[in-house]
Design a protein around this motif. Structure first.
Motif, PDB file in Angstrom:
ATOM      1  N   VAL A  91       0.869  -0.963  -0.085  1.00  0.00           N
ATOM      2  CA  VAL A  91      -0.159  -0.022   0.119  1.00  0.00           C
ATOM      3  C   VAL A  91       1.012   1.342   0.083  1.00  0.00           C
ATOM      4  O   VAL A  91       1.849   1.315   0.809  1.00  0.00           O
ATOM      5  CB  VAL A  91      -1.025  -0.037   1.095  1.00  0.00           C
ATOM      6  N   VAL A  92       0.466   2.035  -0.735  1.00  0.00           N
ATOM      7  CA  VAL A  92       1.225   3.450  -0.766  1.00  0.00           C
ATOM      8  C   VAL A  92       0.342   4.687   0.058  1.00  0.00           C
ATOM      9  O   VAL A  92      -0.800   4.599  -0.283  1.00  0.00           O
ATOM     10  CB  VAL A  92       1.297   3.974  -2.136  1.00  0.00           C
ATOM     11  N   LEU A  93       0.913   5.149   0.916  1.00  0.00           N
ATOM     12  CA  LEU A  93       0.211   6.380   1.236  1.00  0.00           C
ATOM     13  C   LEU A  93       0.853   7.908   0.591  1.00  0.00           C
ATOM     14  O   LEU A  93       1.934   7.870   0.725  1.00  0.00           O
ATOM     15  CB  LEU A  93       0.439   6.524   2.942  1.00  0.00           C
ATOM     16  N   PHE A  94      -0.075   8.387   0.264  1.00  0.00           N
ATOM     17  CA  PHE A  94       0.534   9.554  -0.550  1.00  0.00           C
ATOM     18  C   PHE A  94      -0.411  10.928  -0.431  1.00  0.00           C
ATOM     19  O   PHE A  94      -1.444  10.662   0.018  1.00  0.00           O
ATOM     20  CB  PHE A  94       0.767   9.132  -2.057  1.00  0.00           C
ATOM     21  N   ASN A  95       0.157  11.770  -0.937  1.00  0.00           N
ATOM     22  CA  ASN A  95      -0.672  13.158  -0.821  1.00  0.00           C
ATOM     23  C   ASN A  95      -1.388  13.253  -2.270  1.00  0.00           C
ATOM     24  O   ASN A  95      -0.899  13.376  -3.151  1.00  0.00           O
ATOM     25  CB  ASN A  95       0.401  14.274  -0.451  1.00  0.00           C
ATOM     26  N   SER A  96      -2.754  13.071  -2.032  1.00  0.00           N
ATOM     27  CA  SER A  96      -3.639  13.053  -3.186  1.00  0.00           C
ATOM     28  C   SER A  96      -3.577  14.279  -3.762  1.00  0.00           C
ATOM     29  O   SER A  96      -4.250  14.607  -5.101  1.00  0.00           O
ATOM     30  CB  SER A  96      -4.930  12.491  -2.868  1.00  0.00           C
ATOM     31  N   ASP A  97      -3.203  15.354  -3.117  1.00  0.00           N
ATOM     32  CA  ASP A  97      -2.945  16.769  -3.972  1.00  0.00           C
ATOM     33  C   ASP A  97      -2.197  16.589  -4.989  1.00  0.00           C
ATOM     34  O   ASP A  97      -2.178  17.532  -5.819  1.00  0.00           O
ATOM     35  CB  ASP A  97      -2.865  18.059  -2.910  1.00  0.00           C
ATOM     36  N   ARG A  98      -1.108  15.969  -4.739  1.00  0.00           N
ATOM     37  CA  ARG A  98       0.220  16.139  -5.419  1.00  0.00           C
ATOM     38  C   ARG A  98       0.453  15.135  -6.483  1.00  0.00           C
ATOM     39  O   ARG A  98       1.055  15.128  -7.385  1.00  0.00           O
ATOM     40  CB  ARG A  98       1.256  16.222  -4.759  1.00  0.00           C
ATOM     41  N   ALA A  99       0.072  13.637  -6.043  1.00  0.00           N
ATOM     42  CA  ALA A  99       0.360  12.553  -7.018  1.00  0.00           C
ATOM     43  C   ALA A  99      -0.959  11.801  -7.273  1.00  0.00           C
ATOM     44  O   ALA A  99      -1.951  11.713  -6.496  1.00  0.00           O
ATOM     45  CB  ALA A  99       1.322  11.956  -6.010  1.00  0.00           C
ATOM     46  N   HIS A 100      -0.497  10.890  -8.231  1.00  0.00           N
ATOM     47  CA  HIS A 100      -1.568  10.039  -8.595  1.00  0.00           C
ATOM     48  C   HIS A 100      -1.023   8.688  -8.588  1.00  0.00           C
ATOM     49  O   HIS A 100       0.275   8.606  -8.895  1.00  0.00           O
ATOM     50  CB  HIS A 100      -2.350  10.303  -9.978  1.00  0.00           C
ATOM     51  N   LEU A 101      -1.720   7.592  -8.193  1.00  0.00           N
ATOM     52  CA  LEU A 101      -1.167   6.330  -8.331  1.00  0.00           C
ATOM     53  C   LEU A 101      -1.125   5.717  -9.625  1.00  0.00           C
ATOM     54  O   LEU A 101      -2.261   5.578 -10.449  1.00  0.00           O
ATOM     55  CB  LEU A 101      -1.816   5.193  -7.185  1.00  0.00           C
ATOM     56  N   PRO A 102       0.015   4.946 -10.060  1.00  0.00           N
ATOM     57  CA  PRO A 102      -0.114   4.046 -11.164  1.00  0.00           C
ATOM     58  C   PRO A 102      -0.939   2.912 -10.865  1.00  0.00           C
ATOM     59  O   PRO A 102      -1.250   2.455  -9.942  1.00  0.00           O
ATOM     60  CB  PRO A 102       1.254   3.618 -11.437  1.00  0.00           C
ATOM     61  N   GLY A 103      -1.779   2.572 -12.124  1.00  0.00           N
ATOM     62  CA  GLY A 103      -2.842   1.539 -12.102  1.00  0.00           C
ATOM     63  C   GLY A 103      -2.669   0.341 -11.032  1.00  0.00           C
ATOM     64  O   GLY A 103      -3.726  -0.004 -10.256  1.00  0.00           O
ATOM     65  N   HIS A 104      -1.399  -0.202 -11.293  1.00  0.00           N
ATOM     66  CA  HIS A 104      -1.291  -1.680 -10.517  1.00  0.00           C
ATOM     67  C   HIS A 104      -1.058  -1.452  -8.987  1.00  0.00           C
ATOM     68  O   HIS A 104      -0.967  -2.397  -8.314  1.00  0.00           O
ATOM     69  CB  HIS A 104      -0.150  -2.264 -11.105  1.00  0.00           C
ATOM     70  N   LEU A 105      -0.993  -0.370  -8.527  1.00  0.00           N
ATOM     71  CA  LEU A 105      -0.563  -0.081  -6.923  1.00  0.00           C
ATOM     72  C   LEU A 105      -1.892   0.340  -6.316  1.00  0.00           C
ATOM     73  O   LEU A 105      -2.546   1.086  -6.931  1.00  0.00           O
ATOM     74  CB  LEU A 105       0.596   0.958  -6.843  1.00  0.00           C
ATOM     75  N   LYS A 106      -2.014  -0.399  -4.957  1.00  0.00           N
ATOM     76  CA  LYS A 106      -2.843   0.218  -4.094  1.00  0.00           C
ATOM     77  C   LYS A 106      -2.599   1.154  -3.292  1.00  0.00           C
ATOM     78  O   LYS A 106      -1.358   1.074  -2.962  1.00  0.00           O
ATOM     79  CB  LYS A 106      -3.597  -0.883  -3.203  1.00  0.00           C
ATOM     80  N   GLY A 107      -3.479   2.072  -2.825  1.00  0.00           N
ATOM     81  CA  GLY A 107      -2.853   3.136  -2.072  1.00  0.00           C
ATOM     82  C   GLY A 107      -4.266   3.918  -1.528  1.00  0.00           C
ATOM     83  O   GLY A 107      -4.995   3.492  -1.619  1.00  0.00           O
ATOM     84  N   LEU A 108      -3.405   4.760  -0.577  1.00  0.00           N
ATOM     85  CA  LEU A 108      -4.342   5.593   0.288  1.00  0.00           C
ATOM     86  C   LEU A 108      -3.910   6.920   0.140  1.00  0.00           C
ATOM     87  O   LEU A 108      -2.933   7.331   0.680  1.00  0.00           O
ATOM     88  CB  LEU A 108      -4.517   5.289   1.734  1.00  0.00           C
ATOM     89  N   GLY A 109      -4.712   7.739  -0.767  1.00  0.00           N
ATOM     90  CA  GLY A 109      -4.388   9.051  -0.850  1.00  0.00           C
ATOM     91  C   GLY A 109      -5.160  10.162   0.102  1.00  0.00           C
ATOM     92  O   GLY A 109      -6.428   9.948   0.748  1.00  0.00           O
ATOM     93  N   MET A 110      -4.121  10.693   0.767  1.00  0.00           N
ATOM     94  CA  MET A 110      -4.849  11.847   1.726  1.00  0.00           C
ATOM     95  C   MET A 110      -4.860  13.229   1.161  1.00  0.00           C
ATOM     96  O   MET A 110      -3.791  13.670   0.777  1.00  0.00           O
ATOM     97  CB  MET A 110      -3.730  11.884   3.060  1.00  0.00           C
TER      98      MET A 110
END
Ligand SMILES: Cc1ncc(C[n+]2csc(CCOP(=O)(O)OP(=O)(O)O)c2C)c(N)n1
Ligand code: SF4
Ligand SMILES: [Mg+2]
Lengths: 588, 287
Positions: A91-110
């Motif tokens: 799982v990727v924790l990322f800043n959803s204001d700034r980044a998008h996840l490539p399709g194959h990765l799961k993540g939680l955008g904050m």
């Protein structure tokens, strides 16, 4: 429930990667987990790509992991660079204001801008989310934030606590995804460099000098910060030549003295290592290796300075080289080295490397009373006659220091001298005295050999395959022995602590009884292999080597070791960490 | 003080007779140093002479004080370490022009900045004596030596100007052929609360046939006889630049502005480690 988790924190230098890793590691250690943190960085202070590999586990964490379960992506670059190393279900924790996840990765955008007033607080938000992922209560993190920001304003403190809370709540959707147990104990956390410094302080060092050089600088920082409180004179002179000669002066005057550097600085110190031996002035010098030669790769790890420290200094003289194997060991071995230097009036070199010195690991505790200070032999103040270099059976003569009245006044000299310290080198060269003084000094090595620390056998005393390594390789060898146990392979390991003089007989016996051996070393040449052959006659022909700047990982070392074990390969094998071979970063 | 307790020249007499060539300039420096220590009544066991390598650097072996005869160029770091570890000692570094202005010049500049209280006596013979007569950093332009058969083609170091510009608080020049003046300068230097440089013309009678005793005798004049102001930077720098028919000796520059130093660390023998409360305190940062 997970037994082991790899969390990578990545971003640009200046994004707070290290401090975030430190908080995470500390919270986990306070909750009874083991941790290992390895920072990857470049010399550039700002802007470069940096990351910390944090491993949390129930059992001892020996190494960083080569793949991640959770990536804290502090910028978009972090995802691009590390996406190839995701484990299954990562799982990727990322800043959803700034980044998008490539399709194959799961993540939680904050949505950081909605949660906190300042995007700098995103790290604290992510730390809050991690607690939720681990199924940890929020309060240990809250308490640590309160301590960390204790000297800041109320507003900053409460703002950060609120940030952690919002991260905690925002991760509700995947709460407990990486649930970790919470054993009912707590650990300390420490880096190798901090352990060297703390060992020096507890070992009575009164004079510490160093010129900044990665990866030894951490010792200087700790020493400078604590100098006043500890009553230690800490100096940063103009170069490493000055560093070591100042320390020799201080030691001659009676202060316990220590210096530290990396290979380049150690090269500048070598002439004076011989000066310490010739004048019989005790000294401890730490060489924290980095990837050489020359300036090399300043922020990467390697074990290529072994031959350098063995050969440091012209001429024949007594010296000892000790390689601590872990953070805990660095604390005790520093004190041991200080005693050894004083007892035999010789230079003692502690050899470390970037991995050992700069990684953080968890320890149960340190015993300040385990090693007691031994300042060695000092002159009886009541004697009527004094010869500073009196030829004794052990080669060690009672010391005096400036300020002691007659009959102790003497001159120490880097030129050859007689028992009184009077020169025999210029006009009155004297082969008889020269031979005698050489014998006196070299004669110390017999007792030094007896007082060298024991090497360590990891695992069962007998096994199908025996790994051999030194210093920080202790970590990967432990991981491989444990892995072997899980996989039903009988593997043990020998960790060399006493580099020079070597525990010759023990090493020879142990190796000659081994069924099959493999040397593991972070170097091109397998330097310890040559030393062992020289000292014991035993030839370690199987060598698993890594010299790409990165430490060994269990994941990439195990398949190679397993093939040695099964007899599928022999001889030299090189391991490469494929980081840095990043596919087109713009693809996403 | 009862006369029998007074420190006398004889107390500094070493077991070893100096092995310098007869008439070497360094004899005068040795006896001036002893006279200065006697004048200041510093007992031999509270003085430490520290040197590098060279003929001049053999001095610690020829005086009965504590001594440290170190590596070529490294006297100042060793002396600094000794002084920092035990500030009660009188520490005098001695050496040659090659030792101090060649291989060791980096240390000199930083010793000037640090201002740790040391006396540094450089026996400047404008030649490498011990290694049998090569060009030195203070050899004059055109000086013919074994390694400059066509004459030296680089400018000499001007140690006096260098030291004044580098932040020294006491800069003097003596002449081995003027024993009285030299004793006085060395005594003043030892009393000075900061780092003090005393550059001394100390002719090498064997390998420097240009800068001889006669050369200096006919040229030197005393600064104090000219009304020189030792606190005037511009004047000091101007005097320091004089070279030729007239060469000044004496105190060029002196100031009370000395780099502030935090209290020096005590060098007591640590019999045990940190006390328990300090240990507990330190350990907290790792929990
Ligand atoms: C590292 C090193 N390089 C070179 C030498 C050889 N060496 C010894 S003394 C000396 C020069 C001495 O000149 P100076 O300091 O002027 O002393 P002098 O003999 O003239 O008094 C040299 C080059 C050495 N001992 N060590
Ligand atoms: S060679 Fe020169 S400097 Fe050395 S002792 Fe002889 S006269 Fe003095
Ligand atoms: Mg000279």
């Amino acid at each position: 429930m997970k037994q082991l988790l790899d969390i990578w924190i990545a971003g640009a230098a200046g994004d707070g990667v290290q401090s975030t890793a430190d908080i995470l590691c500390r919270v986990a250690a306070r909750c009874g987990l083991h941790a290992f943190v390895y920072n990857s960085y470049q010399s550039a202070i700002r802007g470069g790509f940096v990351y910390a590999q944090v491993r949390l586990s129930i059992g001892k964490a020996w190494l960083p992991g080569s793949h991640w379960d959770i990536l804290l992506a502090l910028n978009a670059d972090a995802v691009a660079r590390h996406r190839a190393w995701a484990k299954q279900d990562a799982v990727v924790l990322f800043n959803s204001d700034r980044a998008h996840l490539p399709g194959h990765l799961k993540g939680l955008g904050m949505p950081i801008s909605e949660l906190v007033p300042d995007s700098l607080m995103q790290n604290v938000v992510f730390l809050g989310s991690l607690m939720r992922l681990f199924d940890f209560p929020p309060d240990p993190l809250e308490r640590l934030i309160r301590e960390t920001f204790s000297h800041k304003s109320d507003k900053i403190r409460s703002g950060n606590i609120a940030a952690a809370k919002s991260g905690f709540e925002g991760a509700q959707g995947i709460a407990g995804r990486f649930a970790l147990p919470k054993p009912d104990k707590s650990h300390m956390i420490m880096t190798g460099n901090q352990a060297f410094a703390l060992g020096a302080a507890q070992g009575g060092v009164r004079f510490y000098a160093a010129y900044p050089m990665t990866p030894a600088t951490g010792i200087l920082h700790w020493m400078s910060e604590h100098a006043g409180k500890l009553g230690i004179c800490v100096m940063q002179p103009e170069d490493e030549i000055s560093v070591i000669n100042m320390a020799i002066g201080a030691s001659f005057a009676g202060a316990r003295a220590m210096v530290a550097t990396s290979g380049g600085g150690f090269a500048l110190m070598t002439e004076a290592i011989g000066l310490a031996a010739m004048t019989e002035t005790p000294l401890v010098a730490v060489n924290v290796q980095r990837a050489g030669p020359s300036t090399g790769v300043p922020t990467k790890t390697e074990q290529g300075d072994l031959w350098q420290v063995l050969g440091a200094g012209q001429g024949d003289f007594p010296k000892a080289v000790i390689a601590p194997v872990s953070v805990e060991d660095a604390f005790y071995m520093t004190q041991h080295a200080l005693n050894l230097a004083d007892r035999h009036q010789i230079p003692v070199i502690l050899i470390s490397d970037l991995l050992l010195s700069e990684h953080t690991e968890t320890l149960a505790s340190l015993d300040p009373e385990k090693v007691t200070i031994d300042r060695g032999l000092w002159a009886d103040p009541n004697v009527k006659e004094f010869r500073r270099y009196f030829d004794t059976p052990s080669g060690v003569s009672p010391r005096a220091k400036p300020g002691m009245p007659e009959p102790f006044v003497f001159t120490a000299s880097s030129d050859e001298h007689d028992e009184k310290g009077l020169l025999i080198s210029d006009v009155a060269t004297n082969p008889i005295i020269r031979q005698r003084m050489m014998r006196k000094r070299m004669g110390k090595m017999e007792a030094v050999a007896r007082e060298m620390p024991p090497d360590e056998v990891i695992g069962e005393p007998r096994a199908e395959l025996t790994l051999v390594g030194w210093g920080s390789i202790y970590g990967v060898m432990n991981a491989l022995v444990e892995r072997g146990r899980r996989e039903g392979c009988s593997i043990n390991a020998l960790a060399i602590r006493s580099v020079w003089p070597m525990n010759q007989e023990n090493v020879r016996r142990f190796l000659s009884e081994a069924k099959k051996t493999v040397l593991i070393e972070n170097s091109y040449s397998g330097q310890m292999g040559r030393l062992i052959r020289q000292e014991t006659g035993f030839d370690l022909t199987n060598q698993c080597l890594k010299f790409d700047g990165e430490p060994f990982y269990e994941e990439s070392a195990w398949p190679v070791i397993e093939r040695y074990y099964k007899g599928e390969i022999q001889g030299r094998q090189e391991i490469l960490t494929p980081y840095g071979i990043v596919e087109d970063l713009d693809a996403h | 003080m009862p006369i029998e307790e007074m420190i006398k020249d004889i107390h500094f007499k070493s077991e070893t007779r100096p092995d310098w060539c007869p008439s070497c300039g360094d004899f005068g420096v040795l006896s001036a140093l002893i006279k200065a220590l006697v004048q200041l009544q510093i007992p031999p066991h509270e003085a430490v002479t520290v040197s590098g390598i060279g003929c001049s650097s053999n001095l610690p072996g020829f005086i009965h004080t504590y001594g440290f005869h170190s590596l070529h160029g490294r006297s100042l770091p060793v002396a600094t370490g000794i002084k920092l570890a035990n500030p009660k000692l009188t520490v005098v570094a001695t050496g040659g022009d090659g030792d101090g202005y060649g291989i060791g010049i980096g240390h000199l500049i930083h010793a000037l900045r640090r201002g740790v209280k040391l006396t540094y006596i450089v026996m400047n013979n404008q030649i490498y004596g011990l290694t049998t007569g090569q060009v030195s950093p203070t050899s004059d332009l055109g000086h013919v030596t074994k390694t400059t058969p066509e004459g030296s083609d680089v400018f000499p170091v001007n140690p006096i100007r260098l030291a004044i510009a580098g932040g020294a608080s006491f800069v003097a020049r003596g002449f081995s052929g003027d024993p009285k003046g030299l004793v006085d300068l060395i005594a003043q230097a030892i009393k000075h609360p900061g780092f003090a440089l005393v550059d001394v013309f100390s002719p090498c009678v064997t390998f420097n046939k240009v800068n001889t005793f006669d050369f200096f005798r006919s040229r030197v004049y005393r600064l104090e006889e000219t009304g020189h102001l030792t606190g005037d930077f511009a004047q000091a720098m101007a005097r320091a630049g004089e070279w030729g028919d007239k060469i000044p000796v004496g105190l060029f520059w002196k100031t009370d502005v000395i780099a502030p130093r935090r209290p020096l660390a005590p060098a007591q023998d640590p019999a045990q480690g940190l006390d328990a409360s300090l240990w507990q305190n330190l350990i907290k940062e790792f929990q």
